[in-house]
Design an enzyme around this catalytic site. Structure first.
Site, PDB file in Angstrom:
ATOM      1  N   GLY A   1      -1.886  -9.078  12.064  1.00 37.29           N
ATOM      2  CA  GLY A   1      -1.092 -10.097  11.408  1.00 37.29           C
ATOM      3  C   GLY A   1      -0.998 -11.370  12.234  1.00 37.29           C
ATOM      4  O   GLY A   1      -0.934 -11.329  13.459  1.00 37.29           O
TER       5      GLY A   1
ATOM      6  N   SER B   1     -10.614  13.614  -4.329  1.00 36.74           N
ATOM      7  CA  SER B   1     -11.135  13.446  -5.685  1.00 36.74           C
ATOM      8  C   SER B   1     -11.346  11.983  -6.074  1.00 36.74           C
ATOM      9  O   SER B   1     -11.700  11.689  -7.219  1.00 36.74           O
ATOM     10  CB  SER B   1     -10.178  14.089  -6.691  1.00 36.74           C
ATOM     11  OG  SER B   1      -8.892  13.470  -6.616  1.00 36.74           O
TER      12      SER B   1
ATOM     13  N   CYS C   1      -0.865  -5.018  13.779  1.00 36.10           N
ATOM     14  CA  CYS C   1      -1.572  -3.773  13.473  1.00 36.10           C
ATOM     15  C   CYS C   1      -2.318  -3.199  14.672  1.00 36.10           C
ATOM     16  O   CYS C   1      -2.610  -2.005  14.703  1.00 36.10           O
ATOM     17  CB  CYS C   1      -2.553  -3.993  12.325  1.00 36.10           C
ATOM     18  SG  CYS C   1      -1.763  -4.453  10.774  1.00 36.10           S
TER      19      CYS C   1
ATOM     20  N   HIS D   1      -2.621   3.932   7.409  1.00 33.46           N
ATOM     21  CA  HIS D   1      -2.492   2.872   8.410  1.00 33.46           C
ATOM     22  C   HIS D   1      -1.024   2.781   8.811  1.00 33.46           C
ATOM     23  O   HIS D   1      -0.252   2.039   8.218  1.00 33.46           O
ATOM     24  CB  HIS D   1      -2.998   1.566   7.830  1.00 33.46           C
ATOM     25  CG  HIS D   1      -2.930   0.387   8.748  1.00 33.46           C
ATOM     26  ND1 HIS D   1      -2.791   0.518  10.125  1.00 33.46           N
ATOM     27  CD2 HIS D   1      -2.982  -0.951   8.504  1.00 33.46           C
ATOM     28  CE1 HIS D   1      -2.758  -0.692  10.678  1.00 33.46           C
ATOM     29  NE2 HIS D   1      -2.869  -1.594   9.711  1.00 33.46           N
TER      30      HIS D   1
ATOM     31  N   SER E   1      -5.218   0.023   2.511  1.00 33.74           N
ATOM     32  CA  SER E   1      -4.667   1.162   3.255  1.00 33.74           C
ATOM     33  C   SER E   1      -3.256   1.469   2.761  1.00 33.74           C
ATOM     34  O   SER E   1      -2.472   0.555   2.496  1.00 33.74           O
ATOM     35  CB  SER E   1      -4.649   0.853   4.751  1.00 33.74           C
ATOM     36  OG  SER E   1      -3.902  -0.323   4.999  1.00 33.74           O
TER      37      SER E   1
ATOM     38  N   ARG F   1      -7.347  11.501  -0.467  1.00 39.73           N
ATOM     39  CA  ARG F   1      -7.537  11.973  -1.841  1.00 39.73           C
ATOM     40  C   ARG F   1      -9.031  12.278  -2.019  1.00 39.73           C
ATOM     41  O   ARG F   1      -9.840  11.375  -2.294  1.00 39.73           O
ATOM     42  CB  ARG F   1      -7.082  10.931  -2.861  1.00 39.73           C
ATOM     43  CG  ARG F   1      -5.612  10.558  -2.744  1.00 39.73           C
ATOM     44  CD  ARG F   1      -5.167   9.626  -3.878  1.00 39.73           C
ATOM     45  NE  ARG F   1      -5.998   8.440  -3.981  1.00 39.73           N
ATOM     46  CZ  ARG F   1      -5.833   7.338  -3.253  1.00 39.73           C
ATOM     47  NH1 ARG F   1      -4.855   7.288  -2.341  1.00 39.73           N
ATOM     48  NH2 ARG F   1      -6.630   6.295  -3.419  1.00 39.73           N
TER      49      ARG F   1
ATOM     50  N   GLN G   1      -0.899 -10.728   3.894  1.00 41.15           N
ATOM     51  CA  GLN G   1      -2.208 -10.161   4.231  1.00 41.15           C
ATOM     52  C   GLN G   1      -3.023  -9.806   3.000  1.00 41.15           C
ATOM     53  O   GLN G   1      -4.251  -9.903   3.013  1.00 41.15           O
ATOM     54  CB  GLN G   1      -2.017  -8.930   5.118  1.00 41.15           C
ATOM     55  CG  GLN G   1      -1.500  -9.257   6.499  1.00 41.15           C
ATOM     56  CD  GLN G   1      -1.547  -8.071   7.439  1.00 41.15           C
ATOM     57  OE1 GLN G   1      -2.226  -7.079   7.184  1.00 41.15           O
ATOM     58  NE2 GLN G   1      -0.821  -8.164   8.540  1.00 41.15           N
TER      59      GLN G   1
ATOM     60  N   CYS H   1      -8.070  -5.893  12.834  1.00 43.70           N
ATOM     61  CA  CYS H   1      -7.452  -7.164  12.460  1.00 43.70           C
ATOM     62  C   CYS H   1      -5.937  -7.039  12.598  1.00 43.70           C
ATOM     63  O   CYS H   1      -5.377  -5.942  12.504  1.00 43.70           O
ATOM     64  CB  CYS H   1      -7.829  -7.541  11.033  1.00 43.70           C
ATOM     65  SG  CYS H   1      -7.424  -6.296   9.796  1.00 43.70           S
TER      66      CYS H   1
END
Length: 392
Positions: free
Chosen positions: A380, A212, A91, A348, A247, A210, A151, A378
């Site tokens: 993997g 809302s 990541c 992500h 994510s 989002r 993960q 972080c």
């Protein structure tokens, strides 16, 4: 002393990482190429002067195989003399690309370099690049006889060990969307997002956001990673990780123009931030996502700064327990933590996320007058990168 500076930094808006997502119709090579072209055009830079292009990409298979950095250079019309390489730090791949680029400048190996990243999760699904789908064989199996885990289960273990209940995770996730929505409405992401045209439609927003989102709505989602075998192995887990406090899968690209401060002056370009320090560390591959804590401690020690000296923290929101555990252990100010929302709201896109976080951090420091920013991710397998920048 040499210094490495950020001259400019851009990203695409996030597209949902599934068929029909806003960026699913563009090949990842072209997605990165368009982002590189936009970065260079914004700064009127002769592309032939670039010493190297370093790209982060996690799933280096299928359409993202065969050194996507080099392919994107050629697709962007950049001269053939400009080389490119692709790195995988999971990541944190494009954050690692940034480290390599800036460290190359500091070492005197580069004058001008682009660090970037891309991931098209709609076209190259996560895990697609795995040659052996079962990592628990041979010496690795002997070292971890019970087997490593995904993960999502690591995030569950973190929530259990740091005593983070479902309500705390959902409250954090809702806050991520609320903060990102406020910044979006105020136009705060406009400087970093470059428009991408796909099938005649211009995409210049974060499709994963989002506005809302509420804690009550998130509370109705079911946990994603529970099964009978895992319940028996980890009886301490309360199973709280859902799609709402994780994510989302995302398509995106990002790029940053890095050079020596001297070269920026020669070209009449104004630096926006300079690199202060870097760190990378390994951590427990079972917990996997906790490396952000020792990586932060390491980079703070190297820099001589304290957590209170930092004006904003970007801690990647792979899952809500990650920044919350980090905040708890570092005793960090929650108001400074991901002040513009994070990956739970903004997506992500794996290989692109490191530079995306950096773009958001640079713009936040400029908009608020902050001096120091810290970024950590972080990764993997149990690793993490950490970076400190100083606004110029």
């Amino acid at each position: 002393m040499k210094s490495a500076v950020i001259v400019d930094i851009v990203r695409t808006g996030a597209g949902k990482g599934k068929p029909g997502g806003a960026l699913s119709g563009i090949h990842p090579v072209n997605l990165l190429a368009e982002t590189l072209r936009a970065l260079l055009e914004r700064n009127d830079l002769d592309p032939a002067t670039i010493d190297d292009v370093i790209a982060g990409c996690v799933s280096q298979a299928g359409e993202q195989a065969l050194n996507i950095a080099r392919n994107a250079i050629l697709a962007a019309g950049i001269p053939e003399s400009v080389p490119g390489t692709t790195v995988d730090r999971q990541c944190g791949s494009s954050q690692q690309a940034v480290h390599f680029a800036a460290q190359g400048v500091l070492a005197g190996a580069y004058d001008i370099v682009v660090a970037c990243g891309v991931e098209s999760m709609s076209r190259v699904p996560m895990g697609y690049s795995s040659v052996d789908q079962d990592p628990n064989r041979g010496p690795l199996s002997a070292r971890y006889p019970e087997g490593l885990i995904g993960q999502g289960v690591s995030a569950e273990l973190i929530a259990a060990r740091w005593k983070l209940d479902r309500e705390a995770l959902d409250e954090y996730a809702a806050r991520s969307h609320q903060r990102a929505a406020q910044v979006t409405e105020a136009g705060g992401f406009q400087r970093e997002i470059v428009p991408i045209t796909v099938d005649g439609h211009v995409h210049d927003t974060d499709q994963t956001l989002r506005a809302s989102t509420t804690v009550e709505g998130l509370g109705g989602l079911k946990p994603s990673f529970v099964d009978d075998g895992l319940q028996q192995r980890f009886p301490e887990i309360n199973w709280s990780i859902t799609p709402g406090n994780s994510s989302p899968l995302t398509d995106a690209a990002s790029a940053v123009l890095i050079m020596s401060e001297k070269k920026a002056g020669e070209l009449g370009l104004t630096p926006r931030a300079r690199f202060t320090d870097f760190a990378v560390t390994g951590s427990d591959p079972l917990l996997m996502l906790t490396g952000v804590i020792p990586a932060t401690e390491k980079v703070l020690t190297r820099s001589g700064l304290s957590i209170d000296d930092i004006d904003a923290y970007e801690v990647n929101e792979a899952f809500a327990p990650v920044p919350l555990a980090w905040q708890q252990d570092l005793k960090a100010d929650p108001e400074k933590l991901n002040p513009r929302g994070g990956a739970i709201a903004l997506g992500h896109a794996l290989g692109a996320s490191g530079v995306r976080l950096l773009a958001t951090l640079v713009n936040h420091l400029e908009d608020t007058g902050g001096r120091y920013g810290l970024q950590t991710m972080c990764e993997g397998g149990g690793m993490a990168n950490a970076t400190i920048i100083e606004r110029v």
